[in-house]
Design an enzyme around this catalytic site. Structure first.
Site, PDB file in Angstrom:
ATOM      1  N   TYR A  32       0.790  -1.263   0.454  1.00  0.00           N
ATOM      2  CA  TYR A  32       0.211  -0.172  -0.420  1.00  0.00           C
ATOM      3  C   TYR A  32       0.918   1.083  -0.418  1.00  0.00           C
ATOM      4  CZ  TYR A  32       1.144   1.081   4.924  1.00  0.00           C
ATOM      5  OH  TYR A  32       1.227   1.238   6.305  1.00  0.00           O
ATOM      6  N   LYS A 148       6.804  -2.025   2.317  1.00  0.00           N
ATOM      7  CA  LYS A 148       5.378  -1.318   2.580  1.00  0.00           C
ATOM      8  C   LYS A 148       3.998  -2.405   2.369  1.00  0.00           C
ATOM      9  CE  LYS A 148       3.744   3.181   3.117  1.00  0.00           C
ATOM     10  NZ  LYS A 148       3.730   3.935   3.999  1.00  0.00           N
ATOM     11  N   GLU A 180      12.164   2.342  14.621  1.00  0.00           N
ATOM     12  CA  GLU A 180      11.005   3.791  13.974  1.00  0.00           C
ATOM     13  C   GLU A 180       9.420   3.645  14.601  1.00  0.00           C
ATOM     14  OE1 GLU A 180      10.299   3.220   9.413  1.00  0.00           O
ATOM     15  OE2 GLU A 180       9.915   0.996  10.278  1.00  0.00           O
ATOM     16  N   LEU A 204      11.534   1.497   7.293  1.00  0.00           N
ATOM     17  CA  LEU A 204      10.623   1.816   5.648  1.00  0.00           C
ATOM     18  C   LEU A 204      11.454   3.458   5.154  1.00  0.00           C
ATOM     19  CD1 LEU A 204       7.820   1.498   3.618  1.00  0.00           C
ATOM     20  CD2 LEU A 204       7.067   2.826   5.462  1.00  0.00           C
TER      21      LEU A 204
END
Length: 284
Positions: A32, A148, A180, A204
């Site tokens: 996504y 992702k 993160e 990411l």
């Protein structure tokens, strides 16, 4: 009622359906992207579409992303939903093979593509003034966080644990080092230097991250791309997180400890201001 996009059709949201055999539903076999909209324009669109293709390639999905077509669909959704500020969510899955099987379906299986809009104030938010509180949690996600995917259950659990502790979000920790946030990249500032984890499979590769670091360079700020510990975060002068919908959100508390003065810092404010200015110039 929103108009959404499903496999070539624009539909009222209550008429949109996807097969129960879709691999995104059965295996989280999907990817996504989320593109922010400001003043009816798309922020960072090119970067999001390129990352979408990278995610597809890494998962060996038979998807060739047509950027002009994607742009047309995004713009049409903005138009049909009269979206001024908010986001467009895009999800691609490996499709519906007609049954449930761990093995990938035949290569000619049609992928599923859905998109929808969400209204959300992204400029002039309360977070800019008040900042966010985070807690640290062990990072229990799979090892390919650079892709992702829609495998977001653990980040969702982490977000709920943060809320149970009276915080807004969680920063995840691996071997004592912050990786993160649940849906954002993490940064601290110490003695004028911005510190954020380097790119790898552990985090990411944020589109906003890349743009924010470019802004830091324009502002002649010093940047170190390396892991930082939780103790370093506690002792930081400032902290912030970046994401497509949050830009550069200040972090004012970590595990109940004030970061610096306990108020949003100057570095994140300057980066946010320049980020909006530069990206609105390139918005489509």
């Amino acid at each position: 009622m929103r108009t959404v996009y499903v496999n070539g059709d624009y539909l009222p949201e209550n008429e949109a359906t996807v097969s129960i055999f879709d691999r995104g539903f059965l295996f989280a076999d999907g990817i996504y992207e989320v593109t922010t909209v400001v003043d009816g324009k798309l922020i960072g669109f090119d970067g999001h579409i390129k990352r979408l293709q990278r995610s597809a390639d890494e998962l060996k999905m038979n998807i060739k992303v047509d950027e002009p077509e994607m742009l047309e669909i995004h713009r049409e959704l903005v138009k049909r939903n009269n979206l001024d500020q908010g986001m467009i969510y895009l999800q691609y899955t490996r499709g519906n093979p007609g049954d449930r099987d761990f093995a990938f379906p035949p290569e000619d299986t049609k992928p599923t593509l859905v998109m929808f809009t969400q209204e959300k104030k992204v400029v002039g938010t309360a977070v800019e003034e008040n900042g966010l509180k985070v807690v640290t949690l062990e990072d229990l996600r799979w090892g390919r966080r650079d892709i992702k995917t829609v495998q977001l259950l653990y980040p969702s659990l982490a977000k709920m644990e943060a809320k149970a502790r009276g915080a807004d979000d969680a920063w995840m920790v691996q071997d004592g080092f912050v990786t993160e946030g649940t849906s954002n990249n993490a940064y601290i500032v110490k003695d004028g230097t911005i510190i954020t984890r380097h790119l790898s499979n552990d985090i990411l590769h944020g589109i906003t991250r890349k743009s924010i670091l470019a802004c830091a360079q324009l502002l002649q700020m010093k940047v170190e791309e390396r892991p930082f510990t939780v103790d370093e975060a506690y002792a930081a002068d400032e902290a912030f997180a970046t994401s497509a919908s949050g830009f550069a959100n200040p972090i004012v508390e970590i595990d109940g400890k004030k970061v610096g003065s306990g108020k949003p810092g100057e570095v994140s404010a300057k980066l946010r201001e320049l980020y909006i200015e530069e990206n609105m110039k390139a918005a489509v």
